[in-house]
Design a protein around this motif. Structure first.
Motif, PDB file in Angstrom:
ATOM      1  N   ARG A 166       0.642  -0.942   0.000  1.00  0.00           N
ATOM      2  CA  ARG A 166       0.324   0.220  -0.107  1.00  0.00           C
ATOM      3  C   ARG A 166       0.473   0.530   0.082  1.00  0.00           C
ATOM      4  O   ARG A 166       0.658   2.286  -0.705  1.00  0.00           O
ATOM      5  CB  ARG A 166      -1.116  -0.029   1.322  1.00  0.00           C
ATOM      6  CG  ARG A 166      -1.992  -1.294   1.055  1.00  0.00           C
ATOM      7  CD  ARG A 166      -3.139  -0.833   2.336  1.00  0.00           C
ATOM      8  NE  ARG A 166      -3.925  -2.009   1.744  1.00  0.00           N
ATOM      9  CZ  ARG A 166      -5.175  -2.229   2.725  1.00  0.00           C
ATOM     10  NH1 ARG A 166      -4.899  -2.044   3.974  1.00  0.00           N
ATOM     11  NH2 ARG A 166      -6.273  -3.578   2.428  1.00  0.00           N
ATOM     12  N   LEU A 169       1.703   1.600  -3.384  1.00  0.00           N
ATOM     13  CA  LEU A 169       1.233   2.439  -4.411  1.00  0.00           C
ATOM     14  C   LEU A 169       0.796   3.795  -4.456  1.00  0.00           C
ATOM     15  O   LEU A 169       0.985   4.225  -4.960  1.00  0.00           O
ATOM     16  CB  LEU A 169      -0.157   1.364  -4.805  1.00  0.00           C
ATOM     17  CG  LEU A 169      -0.117  -0.303  -4.462  1.00  0.00           C
ATOM     18  CD1 LEU A 169      -1.192  -0.625  -3.925  1.00  0.00           C
ATOM     19  CD2 LEU A 169       0.417  -0.408  -6.170  1.00  0.00           C
ATOM     20  N   ALA A 170       0.776   3.995  -3.174  1.00  0.00           N
ATOM     21  CA  ALA A 170       0.922   5.418  -3.108  1.00  0.00           C
ATOM     22  C   ALA A 170       1.778   6.693  -3.420  1.00  0.00           C
ATOM     23  O   ALA A 170       1.707   7.214  -3.847  1.00  0.00           O
ATOM     24  CB  ALA A 170       0.716   5.860  -1.505  1.00  0.00           C
ATOM     25  N   GLY A 173       1.298   6.921  -6.835  1.00  0.00           N
ATOM     26  CA  GLY A 173       0.008   7.759  -7.598  1.00  0.00           C
ATOM     27  C   GLY A 173      -0.916   6.447  -7.642  1.00  0.00           C
ATOM     28  O   GLY A 173      -2.133   6.988  -8.610  1.00  0.00           O
ATOM     29  N   ILE A 174      -0.945   5.527  -7.627  1.00  0.00           N
ATOM     30  CA  ILE A 174      -2.316   4.397  -8.082  1.00  0.00           C
ATOM     31  C   ILE A 174      -3.227   4.485  -6.052  1.00  0.00           C
ATOM     32  O   ILE A 174      -2.489   3.670  -5.625  1.00  0.00           O
ATOM     33  CB  ILE A 174      -1.668   2.699  -8.202  1.00  0.00           C
ATOM     34  CG1 ILE A 174      -0.781   2.935  -9.782  1.00  0.00           C
ATOM     35  CG2 ILE A 174      -2.474   1.352  -8.257  1.00  0.00           C
ATOM     36  CD1 ILE A 174       0.107   1.793  -9.411  1.00  0.00           C
ATOM     37  N   GLU A 175      -4.539   5.169  -6.982  1.00  0.00           N
ATOM     38  CA  GLU A 175      -4.803   4.702  -5.875  1.00  0.00           C
ATOM     39  C   GLU A 175      -6.516   3.055  -5.532  1.00  0.00           C
ATOM     40  O   GLU A 175      -6.224   3.140  -6.655  1.00  0.00           O
ATOM     41  CB  GLU A 175      -6.030   5.529  -5.512  1.00  0.00           C
ATOM     42  CG  GLU A 175      -4.975   7.231  -5.560  1.00  0.00           C
ATOM     43  CD  GLU A 175      -6.755   8.280  -5.761  1.00  0.00           C
ATOM     44  OE1 GLU A 175      -7.076   8.413  -6.131  1.00  0.00           O
ATOM     45  OE2 GLU A 175      -5.557   9.299  -5.770  1.00  0.00           O
ATOM     46  N   ARG A 176      -6.413   2.989  -4.261  1.00  0.00           N
ATOM     47  CA  ARG A 176      -7.586   2.070  -4.295  1.00  0.00           C
ATOM     48  C   ARG A 176      -8.837   2.347  -4.400  1.00  0.00           C
ATOM     49  O   ARG A 176      -9.395   2.713  -4.156  1.00  0.00           O
ATOM     50  CB  ARG A 176      -6.889   1.132  -3.174  1.00  0.00           C
ATOM     51  CG  ARG A 176      -8.531   0.280  -2.885  1.00  0.00           C
ATOM     52  CD  ARG A 176      -8.232  -0.196  -1.113  1.00  0.00           C
ATOM     53  NE  ARG A 176      -9.559  -0.998  -0.580  1.00  0.00           N
ATOM     54  CZ  ARG A 176      -9.501  -1.677   0.097  1.00  0.00           C
ATOM     55  NH1 ARG A 176      -7.901  -2.138   0.928  1.00  0.00           N
ATOM     56  NH2 ARG A 176     -10.467  -2.405   0.894  1.00  0.00           N
ATOM     57  N   VAL A 177     -10.193   2.102  -5.086  1.00  0.00           N
ATOM     58  CA  VAL A 177     -10.713   2.148  -5.402  1.00  0.00           C
ATOM     59  C   VAL A 177     -11.921   1.993  -4.278  1.00  0.00           C
ATOM     60  O   VAL A 177     -11.887   0.843  -3.401  1.00  0.00           O
ATOM     61  CB  VAL A 177     -12.121   1.797  -6.438  1.00  0.00           C
ATOM     62  CG1 VAL A 177     -13.547   1.363  -6.678  1.00  0.00           C
ATOM     63  CG2 VAL A 177     -10.908   1.417  -7.733  1.00  0.00           C
ATOM     64  N   ALA A 178     -12.825   2.944  -3.632  1.00  0.00           N
ATOM     65  CA  ALA A 178     -13.752   3.127  -1.955  1.00  0.00           C
ATOM     66  C   ALA A 178     -14.587   1.517  -2.128  1.00  0.00           C
ATOM     67  O   ALA A 178     -14.586   1.188  -1.130  1.00  0.00           O
ATOM     68  CB  ALA A 178     -14.188   4.317  -2.124  1.00  0.00           C
ATOM     69  N   GLU A 184      -5.143  -5.349  -1.683  1.00  0.00           N
ATOM     70  CA  GLU A 184      -4.440  -5.180  -2.768  1.00  0.00           C
ATOM     71  C   GLU A 184      -3.421  -5.987  -3.228  1.00  0.00           C
ATOM     72  O   GLU A 184      -3.240  -5.883  -4.347  1.00  0.00           O
ATOM     73  CB  GLU A 184      -3.978  -3.359  -2.876  1.00  0.00           C
ATOM     74  CG  GLU A 184      -4.524  -2.444  -2.972  1.00  0.00           C
ATOM     75  CD  GLU A 184      -5.040  -2.220  -1.279  1.00  0.00           C
ATOM     76  OE1 GLU A 184      -5.036  -0.801  -0.986  1.00  0.00           O
ATOM     77  OE2 GLU A 184      -4.835  -3.466   0.033  1.00  0.00           O
TER      78      GLU A 184
END
Length: 259
Positions: A166, A169-170, A173-178, A184
């Protein structure tokens, strides 16, 4: 309000419950969200025929005119990762099995794996493959396999491998879909991320891609695919395991030589 793409998928499947059944998720996973999670796009496309660029135009729309052309090798890598992501995220539909049956192979390890997958798909019954997927990855309580980095590396879910992922990914700039409840570090999500790197959807230098692969994939995913390949209860997915194992071996070697 739901996205148009998700509405089209629900209509094509015959309702929320039927779409959830086809891709192997709970009904609330569909009905409670307005946007289709990124890791479900391939499975929904395969199950409904609604193109990915309509399901998530923000991810799969036309690239900007200024975008650099994708190297053919990277484009092929992206397709391989997307295929594995699709097959790990849900059981293949009859339509996808027919497409897989048309794959051709050659004398290379990956070519032989493609040929074996085509043979397995040609002789597969969709309902039996759906049951096989359920037994292997879902189960009553849990499936035979837990395809998560945390589990393979520590023996437990939601451990440090997930927190490290995580953080990386942050940084990318890859964000998790809420609306997505899947951790992940699921193998399907990681394959889709690698496809995004290879296909140019996610911006990352070659060094960043190699580091990501070595940290989050090379250390465990080959073992997952090898385990699937050897599973007594696997028939169609034995060929999927062989394909994944061969491809991860190729990727590992390629990234090693790139150092």
């Amino acid at each position: 309000m739901r996205d148009d793409g998700l509405d089209r998928a629900i209509a094509a499947a015959g309702g929320v419950a039927e779409l959830a059944r086809k891709i192997g998720v709970s009904q609330p996973s569909i009905s409670n969200g307005n946007t289709l999670p990124a890791q479900r796009v391939m499975a929904v496309e395969a199950a409904t025929g609604v193109p990915r660029k309509e399901l998530r135009p923000d991810l799969y729309g036309e690239p900007p005119l200024s975008a650099q052309p994708i190297d053919p090798i990277d484009a092929a890598r992206a397709q391989e990762y997307l295929l594995l992501a699709t097959l790990l995220s849900a059981a293949p539909s009859r339509r996808l099995l027919d497409q897989l049956a048309a794959l051709s192979g050659d004398a290379t390890p990956l070519g032989r794996a493609h040929a074996a997958l085509a043979e397995a798909a040609a002789g597969a019954v969709a309902a039996k493959v759906e049951r096989e997927y359920f037994d292997l990855f879902v189960g009553l309580g849990r499936g035979e396999f837990l395809p998560y980095a945390s589990y393979y590396l520590t023996g437990f879910l939601n451990e440090r491998p997930l927190s490290r992922l995580r953080a990386d990914l942050a940084a990318l700039g890859i964000e998790r879909v809420a609306s997505n409840s899947e951790p992940e570090d699921h193998a399907a999500i990681l394959c889709e991320i690698m496809a995004g790197f290879a296909g140019g959807r996610f911006e990352a230098s070659s060094d960043a891609q190699r580091t990501f692969f070595e940290k989050h994939i090379a250390s465990w995913m080959g073992r997952l695919f090898a385990d699937i390949e050897r599973a007594e209860n696997a028939t169609f997915y034995r060929a999927v395991g062989a394909l994944g194992r061969a491809f991860i071996e190729i990727e590992t070697e390629a990234f090693t030589f790139a150092n």
